[in-house]
Structure formats: C-alpha cells, structure tokens
Design a protein around this motif. Structure first.
Motif, PDB file in Angstrom:
ATOM      1  N   GLY A 147       0.832  -1.193   0.000  1.00  0.00           N
ATOM      2  CA  GLY A 147       0.000   0.000   0.000  1.00  0.00           C
ATOM      3  C   GLY A 147       0.868   1.245   0.000  1.00  0.00           C
ATOM      4  O   GLY A 147       1.500   1.566   1.003  1.00  0.00           O
ATOM      5  N   LEU A 148       0.919   1.938  -1.142  1.00  0.00           N
ATOM      6  CA  LEU A 148       1.829   3.068  -1.279  1.00  0.00           C
ATOM      7  C   LEU A 148       1.068   4.377  -1.449  1.00  0.00           C
ATOM      8  O   LEU A 148       1.275   5.130  -2.392  1.00  0.00           O
ATOM      9  N   GLY A 149       0.188   4.630  -0.469  1.00  0.00           N
ATOM     10  CA  GLY A 149      -0.448   5.935  -0.380  1.00  0.00           C
ATOM     11  C   GLY A 149       0.495   6.888   0.332  1.00  0.00           C
ATOM     12  O   GLY A 149       1.715   6.691   0.356  1.00  0.00           O
ATOM     13  N   MET A 193      17.935   1.041   3.232  1.00  0.00           N
ATOM     14  CA  MET A 193      17.181  -0.184   3.032  1.00  0.00           C
ATOM     15  C   MET A 193      16.769  -0.283   1.559  1.00  0.00           C
ATOM     16  O   MET A 193      16.722   0.717   0.836  1.00  0.00           O
ATOM     17  N   ASN A 194      16.492  -1.483   1.121  1.00  0.00           N
ATOM     18  CA  ASN A 194      15.993  -1.724  -0.232  1.00  0.00           C
ATOM     19  C   ASN A 194      14.468  -1.801  -0.179  1.00  0.00           C
ATOM     20  O   ASN A 194      13.919  -2.524   0.659  1.00  0.00           O
ATOM     21  N   ILE A 195      13.780  -1.080  -1.050  1.00  0.00           N
ATOM     22  CA  ILE A 195      12.331  -0.948  -0.961  1.00  0.00           C
ATOM     23  C   ILE A 195      11.636  -1.742  -2.058  1.00  0.00           C
ATOM     24  O   ILE A 195      11.918  -1.566  -3.248  1.00  0.00           O
ATOM     25  N   ILE A 196      10.728  -2.619  -1.638  1.00  0.00           N
ATOM     26  CA  ILE A 196       9.853  -3.346  -2.557  1.00  0.00           C
ATOM     27  C   ILE A 196       8.433  -2.839  -2.325  1.00  0.00           C
ATOM     28  O   ILE A 196       8.015  -2.665  -1.175  1.00  0.00           O
ATOM     29  N   GLY A 197       7.684  -2.582  -3.391  1.00  0.00           N
ATOM     30  CA  GLY A 197       6.353  -2.026  -3.214  1.00  0.00           C
ATOM     31  C   GLY A 197       5.275  -2.762  -3.972  1.00  0.00           C
ATOM     32  O   GLY A 197       5.503  -3.281  -5.073  1.00  0.00           O
ATOM     33  N   TYR A 198       4.085  -2.811  -3.371  1.00  0.00           N
ATOM     34  CA  TYR A 198       2.913  -3.395  -4.025  1.00  0.00           C
ATOM     35  C   TYR A 198       1.699  -2.526  -3.728  1.00  0.00           C
ATOM     36  O   TYR A 198       1.509  -2.059  -2.596  1.00  0.00           O
ATOM     37  N   ASP A 199       0.877  -2.305  -4.740  1.00  0.00           N
ATOM     38  CA  ASP A 199      -0.392  -1.611  -4.550  1.00  0.00           C
ATOM     39  C   ASP A 199      -1.345  -2.053  -5.648  1.00  0.00           C
ATOM     40  O   ASP A 199      -0.907  -2.482  -6.718  1.00  0.00           O
ATOM     41  N   VAL A 200      -2.629  -1.937  -5.371  1.00  0.00           N
ATOM     42  CA  VAL A 200      -3.637  -2.303  -6.372  1.00  0.00           C
ATOM     43  C   VAL A 200      -3.859  -1.167  -7.360  1.00  0.00           C
ATOM     44  O   VAL A 200      -4.491  -1.350  -8.389  1.00  0.00           O
ATOM     45  N   VAL A 201      -3.358   0.019  -7.028  1.00  0.00           N
ATOM     46  CA  VAL A 201      -3.454   1.165  -7.924  1.00  0.00           C
ATOM     47  C   VAL A 201      -2.055   1.507  -8.423  1.00  0.00           C
ATOM     48  O   VAL A 201      -1.061   1.104  -7.811  1.00  0.00           O
TER      49      VAL A 201
END
Length: 310
Positions: A150-152, A167-175
């Motif tokens: 969730g990347l709001g 840190m290494n950033i992994i992201g997931y969102d439905v939008v």
C-alpha cells in the motif's frame, strides 16, 4: 463568509478544530464521551458530525441524520463510518489522511528498530533483574529488504525514511504507483506474493475492505522468510491474528509488531505471551503534531465544502 451550521464532535480532538469552526460561525457541540445511544437521540439536530476512531457511525444513526451534510473523520481510515448509508443520503464523508502521514511512518520505523534489536525484551529483562546481553544479538536495518503493501501517503513517507537508512524498498499496490516516488527511492515493484517472499520486513498500509480482510492469512504467512518481521499499523482485520500467532509460536516467522487489532481494546491478547511480538494500542497517529494537523485539515475541508470550493 460566516456559516450557521451545527456541528457535533463525538470524540476527543485537538482544540484547534473547534476554534476554527467557531471562528467561521458554526455552532459546535463538543461531546468526546458521547455514547452510541446518545448519538442516535441527538444526530437529527446536526448538519455536521465529526469523529475519530472511538465512535462508529452506523446506518441506524445515519438514517436519523435528517439534516446532515458532512461526516468527518479526524484521521485516515473510514471503516467506522457506514459509507453506503452516507452515500445513499448524499452525505459527504471526508478524512484527514494528510495528518497522520509522518506520525504513522515514524511509528513503523520505531517498531522496526525495536524488532531488529529486541528493545522491549531488553527493557523487560532489566526491570526483572535479568541481564540478557548474550541473548540480545540483533540485526541492522541497513541493506535489508522492506516490503511496503500500500503506497499511499503513509506508505510513501515510510519508503523515503527507510531509503535514508539504506534499506531496499519493494512495493505493491492495487493502484498505479507514483513513478516519481519509485524513482526517488529505487523502488522495486512486485506482486503481493513476491513481495512477501522476498522481504525481511513487511509493513501494511491498506484500508480494511472485503478484499483486504485477512489479506495476510496462514497461506501467505507460510511463504515468508522464517526470519521476516511484519508490522501492521493499518487495520487489524488485514492480518489473520490466529494464523499469525501460530506462525510466530512455531518459529515460522521472525517477529511481528501490531498497532491495530481485530477487536479493540486488545486486552488479554494471546499474542502478548510471545517474546517476538510488540503490541501497541492503536497509537499510530498519537502525536501532538499529527492531531493538530488532522484537526486543521478537517476544519479547512469543512469550510471549503460549505463555501462550495470542493
């Protein structure tokens, strides 16, 4: 321009909210301890209803809200308001997602440090006359993979803070994910299952919907690294707490930190019996700065709606 609308504030909020509304001519009734039965009795008198997380605005209440134009949440989530009932009566529902952004992201960071270095356990040891130094071998956050679900506004703020820690950033969102943000933090986009399998830390930032209820269930927990740690500051129902308990108890997950629970207040929770868990009382937005900002945001949004600006 001055307004004569009547406002019911149902929870404890920063005083700046009442001040701004009164300065604009609104008639404010402040009842931070009001009960659901009292709301049902009084709600028909008010044009605007304001809540935080304590008060739930149900369909039954909304059906009685004959004059209501606006329901406002001084916070982020809207799961304590019956949105369908409000929509059916053409009542505007607003929140203050801007207010909690930094406070929640900083709490997540604090919980990550606490999990990495077992800070609460070390503190308890000293208080119980135990010198646990040899058992306190922790890990550093630098170089670890943080999965943000969730990347709001809050998720993005956390990503920027974590990137500052290398840190290494992994992201997931439905939008669709903000491309500028992704470039700034070097975000690696992934589907949810890949994120869970790859991350050392997972932080959840999604609303509680039918589609997100028990989003993190036993099956998904089983795919995570045994050393992984999960943090939830969004809504309690997003994680299956029974499955989480089993995974932690059986050594199939490294740790967890929860600020939200399926049932609140979460007293007597079985997760409290585990050393690799940190539990906090839904305090993500509980900073002076966040409460003041959220109150300001809600006050300004209400005034702009009444002026027809938004």
């Amino acid at each position: 321009m001055s307004f004569n609308d009547s406002v019911l504030i149902c929870d404890e909020v920063d005083k700046v909210l009442e001040k701004i509304l009164k300065e604009n001519g609104l008639q404010v009734t402040y009842e931070p301890e009001i009960t659901p039965e009292q709301i049902k009795e009084k709600i028909s008198q008010f044009n605007i209803v304001i809540v935080r997380s304590r008060t739930k605005i149900t369909k039954e209440m909304i059906d009685k809200a004959e004059k209501c134009k606006i329901i406002a949440r001084v916070g982020v989530g809207l799961d304590n308001i019956d949105l369908d009932a409000a929509k059916a009566k053409n009542i505007r529902v607003i929140n203050a997602v801007e207010g909690a952004m930094t406070a929640v992201a900083e709490l997540v960071l604090g919980l990550m440090f606490s999990l990495a270095r077992q800070i609460p356990r070390a503190d308890r040891g000293i208080r119980n006359d135990q010198w646990l130094k040899k058992q306190m071998l922790g890990t550093e956050l630098k170089g670890k993979y943080l999965g943000i679900v969730g990347l709001g506004n809050i998720g993005k703020r956390l990503g920027r803070l974590a990137r500052g820690l290398n840190m290494n950033i992994i992201g997931y969102d439905v939008v669709p994910i903000d491309e500028e943000f992704a470039k700034d933090v070097g975000l690696m986009k992934a589907d949810l299952d890949t994120l869970l399998q790859s991350s050392d830390y997972i932080s959840l930032h999604v609303p509680l919907l039918d589609s997100t209820y028990h989003l993190i269930d036993a099956k998904r927990l089983s795919t995570m690294k045994k050393t992984a740690k999960i943090i939830n500051t969004s809504r309690g129902g997003v994680i299956d707490e029974d499955a989480l308990y089993e995974a932690l108890k059986n050594g199939n997950l490294g740790g967890a930190a929860l600020d939200v629970f399926e049932k609140e207040p979460a007293t007597g929770h079985k997760l409290a019996s585990l050393d690799n868990v940190i539990l906090t009382p839904h305090m993500g937005a509980q900073t002076k700065e966040a409460q003041s900002l959220a109150a300001n945001v809600i006050a300004e949004k209400i005034i702009q709606i009444l002026r027809g600006v938004i």
